[in-house]
Design a protein around this motif. Structure first.
Motif, PDB file in Angstrom:
ATOM      1  N   UNK A   4       0.836  -1.201   0.000  1.00  0.00           N
ATOM      2  CA  UNK A   4       0.000   0.000   0.000  1.00  0.00           C
ATOM      3  C   UNK A   4       0.872   1.251   0.000  1.00  0.00           C
ATOM      4  N   UNK A   5       1.826   1.306   0.910  1.00  0.00           N
ATOM      5  CA  UNK A   5       2.641   2.510   1.060  1.00  0.00           C
ATOM      6  C   UNK A   5       3.552   2.768  -0.136  1.00  0.00           C
ATOM      7  N   UNK A   6       3.933   1.731  -0.857  1.00  0.00           N
ATOM      8  CA  UNK A   6       4.821   1.896  -2.012  1.00  0.00           C
ATOM      9  C   UNK A   6       4.068   2.197  -3.298  1.00  0.00           C
ATOM     10  N   UNK A   7       2.756   2.174  -3.252  1.00  0.00           N
ATOM     11  CA  UNK A   7       1.955   2.460  -4.438  1.00  0.00           C
ATOM     12  C   UNK A   7       1.569   3.933  -4.425  1.00  0.00           C
ATOM     13  N   UNK A   8       2.065   4.661  -5.398  1.00  0.00           N
ATOM     14  CA  UNK A   8       1.758   6.083  -5.499  1.00  0.00           C
ATOM     15  C   UNK A   8       0.512   6.324  -6.331  1.00  0.00           C
ATOM     16  N   UNK A   9      -0.094   7.471  -6.114  1.00  0.00           N
ATOM     17  CA  UNK A   9      -1.316   7.808  -6.848  1.00  0.00           C
ATOM     18  C   UNK A   9      -1.037   8.013  -8.332  1.00  0.00           C
ATOM     19  N   UNK A  10       0.119   8.557  -8.690  1.00  0.00           N
ATOM     20  CA  UNK A  10       0.448   8.737 -10.107  1.00  0.00           C
ATOM     21  C   UNK A  10       0.545   7.378 -10.800  1.00  0.00           C
ATOM     22  N   UNK A  11       1.220   6.444 -10.151  1.00  0.00           N
ATOM     23  CA  UNK A  11       1.353   5.101 -10.716  1.00  0.00           C
ATOM     24  C   UNK A  11      -0.011   4.432 -10.835  1.00  0.00           C
ATOM     25  N   UNK A  12      -0.811   4.580  -9.800  1.00  0.00           N
ATOM     26  CA  UNK A  12      -2.140   3.977  -9.807  1.00  0.00           C
ATOM     27  C   UNK A  12      -2.985   4.532 -10.957  1.00  0.00           C
ATOM     28  N   UNK A  13      -2.940   5.848 -11.166  1.00  0.00           N
ATOM     29  CA  UNK A  13      -3.692   6.471 -12.259  1.00  0.00           C
ATOM     30  C   UNK A  13      -3.202   5.961 -13.615  1.00  0.00           C
ATOM     31  N   UNK A  14      -1.891   5.813 -13.755  1.00  0.00           N
ATOM     32  CA  UNK A  14      -1.336   5.326 -15.023  1.00  0.00           C
ATOM     33  C   UNK A  14      -1.797   3.898 -15.315  1.00  0.00           C
ATOM     34  N   UNK A  15      -1.736   3.025 -14.313  1.00  0.00           N
ATOM     35  CA  UNK A  15      -2.132   1.631 -14.505  1.00  0.00           C
ATOM     36  C   UNK A  15      -3.636   1.522 -14.766  1.00  0.00           C
ATOM     37  N   UNK A  16      -4.440   2.338 -14.097  1.00  0.00           N
ATOM     38  CA  UNK A  16      -5.896   2.307 -14.272  1.00  0.00           C
ATOM     39  C   UNK A  16      -6.351   3.100 -15.499  1.00  0.00           C
ATOM     40  N   UNK A  17      -5.440   3.817 -16.130  1.00  0.00           N
ATOM     41  CA  UNK A  17      -5.739   4.649 -17.293  1.00  0.00           C
ATOM     42  C   UNK A  17      -6.821   5.687 -16.989  1.00  0.00           C
ATOM     43  N   UNK A  18      -6.604   6.400 -15.868  1.00  0.00           N
ATOM     44  CA  UNK A  18      -7.506   7.484 -15.479  1.00  0.00           C
ATOM     45  C   UNK A  18      -6.666   8.689 -15.054  1.00  0.00           C
TER      46      UNK A  18
ATOM     47  N   UNK B 282     -12.280   9.733  -2.300  1.00  0.00           N
ATOM     48  CA  UNK B 282     -11.820  10.945  -1.635  1.00  0.00           C
ATOM     49  C   UNK B 282     -10.320  10.980  -1.430  1.00  0.00           C
ATOM     50  N   UNK B 283      -9.678   9.856  -1.486  1.00  0.00           N
ATOM     51  CA  UNK B 283      -8.235   9.767  -1.296  1.00  0.00           C
ATOM     52  C   UNK B 283      -7.806   8.314  -1.214  1.00  0.00           C
ATOM     53  N   UNK B 284      -6.545   8.114  -0.982  1.00  0.00           N
ATOM     54  CA  UNK B 284      -5.976   6.768  -0.931  1.00  0.00           C
ATOM     55  C   UNK B 284      -6.586   5.949   0.209  1.00  0.00           C
TER      56      UNK B 284
ATOM     57  N   UNK C 275      -5.919  11.898 -12.421  1.00  0.00           N
ATOM     58  CA  UNK C 275      -6.058  12.065 -10.971  1.00  0.00           C
ATOM     59  C   UNK C 275      -7.432  12.642 -10.644  1.00  0.00           C
ATOM     60  N   UNK C 276      -7.888  13.538 -11.487  1.00  0.00           N
ATOM     61  CA  UNK C 276      -9.209  14.134 -11.266  1.00  0.00           C
ATOM     62  C   UNK C 276     -10.284  13.045 -11.225  1.00  0.00           C
ATOM     63  N   UNK C 277     -10.226  12.100 -12.158  1.00  0.00           N
ATOM     64  CA  UNK C 277     -11.199  11.010 -12.198  1.00  0.00           C
ATOM     65  C   UNK C 277     -11.083  10.147 -10.942  1.00  0.00           C
ATOM     66  N   UNK C 278      -9.848   9.845 -10.547  1.00  0.00           N
ATOM     67  CA  UNK C 278      -9.652   9.038  -9.340  1.00  0.00           C
ATOM     68  C   UNK C 278     -10.296   9.725  -8.134  1.00  0.00           C
ATOM     69  N   UNK C 279     -10.037  11.015  -7.992  1.00  0.00           N
ATOM     70  CA  UNK C 279     -10.572  11.737  -6.825  1.00  0.00           C
ATOM     71  C   UNK C 279     -12.076  11.999  -6.935  1.00  0.00           C
ATOM     72  N   UNK C 280     -12.637  11.882  -8.111  1.00  0.00           N
ATOM     73  CA  UNK C 280     -14.096  11.959  -8.247  1.00  0.00           C
ATOM     74  C   UNK C 280     -14.745  10.696  -7.690  1.00  0.00           C
ATOM     75  N   UNK C 281     -14.037   9.588  -7.807  1.00  0.00           N
ATOM     76  CA  UNK C 281     -14.573   8.303  -7.336  1.00  0.00           C
ATOM     77  C   UNK C 281     -14.192   8.001  -5.884  1.00  0.00           C
TER      78      UNK C 281
END
Length: 192
Positions: free
Chosen positions: A34-48, A58-60, A50-56
């Motif tokens: 969990x701690x080693x997974x960054x939000x930028x990496x997560x967005x890249x892998x999910x193809x979304x 509220x945070x990590x 950051x705005x879309x991620x935070x719409x779904x």
């Protein structure tokens, strides 16, 4: 569909984004923590974005809790809801279906804050899991179902942690110990 309806990789925006985010998170959290997974990496892998991620989410914190919620919402139905097994057999079958235990332990270890939503969910899951073991021990006729349920829960968690740290098949040993515990706590089928 116009070009403005497509995201940066040609995927249609919005459709399935939440599921892609959860799926990518589950995979990345399992593979690298969990701690080693960054939000930028997560967005890249999910193809979304950051705005879309935070719409779904509220945070990590909320995302981690959602991943845990989805992992085993019915608490091992493939074991505890089986009607083809006796209660005694279901107690031992829990040692064959051990995968759902790891993410909860990992989350509890990685997140020190006991009030964190994922820690709260992990704690609630572990309590509910032990309760299912206790109920099944009661069904099996255990003399002290609460004790047997807690012993088996501790044994499963220990095997999960040991297997994760040492990369060994600790569940084989745990299953053998569970058999002894169940044999000692539950009357043999022909003696009832």
């Amino acid at each position: 569909m116009t070009e403005s309806e497509k995201g940066p990789r040609g995927l249609r925006r919005g459709r399935g984004a939440r599921e892609r985010i959860v799926s990518a998170s589950q995979r990345l959290f399992r593979e690298q923590g969990i701690n080693c997974t960054g939000m930028d990496q997560l967005c890249a892998v999910a193809a979304v974005s950051k705005r879309t991620l935070y719409q779904h989410f509220g945070g990590k914190d909320e995302l981690v809790a959602e991943c845990l919620r989805r992992f085993d919402p019915e608490i091992l139905p493939e074991v505890f809801d089986r009607t083809d097994l006796t209660p005694r057999e279901r107690l031992l079958a829990a040692f064959e279906a051990h995968a759902p235990l790891c993410p909860f332990i990992a989350a509890a270890v990685e997140i020190p804050d006991p009030a964190h939503p994922a820690r709260v969910y992990a704690r609630d899951y572990k309590i509910a899991f032990a309760a299912r073991l206790t109920d099944t021990a009661r069904e099996a006729g255990a003399a002290d179902p609460e004790q047997l349920g807690e012993q088996l829960a501790l044994l499963l968690d220990g095997a999960s942690a040991r297997g994760r740290v040492l990369d060994t098949e600790a569940f084989t040993t745990a299953a053998a110990i569970a058999t002894v515990l169940v044999d000692n706590a539950v009357p043999a089928p022909d003696s009832r």
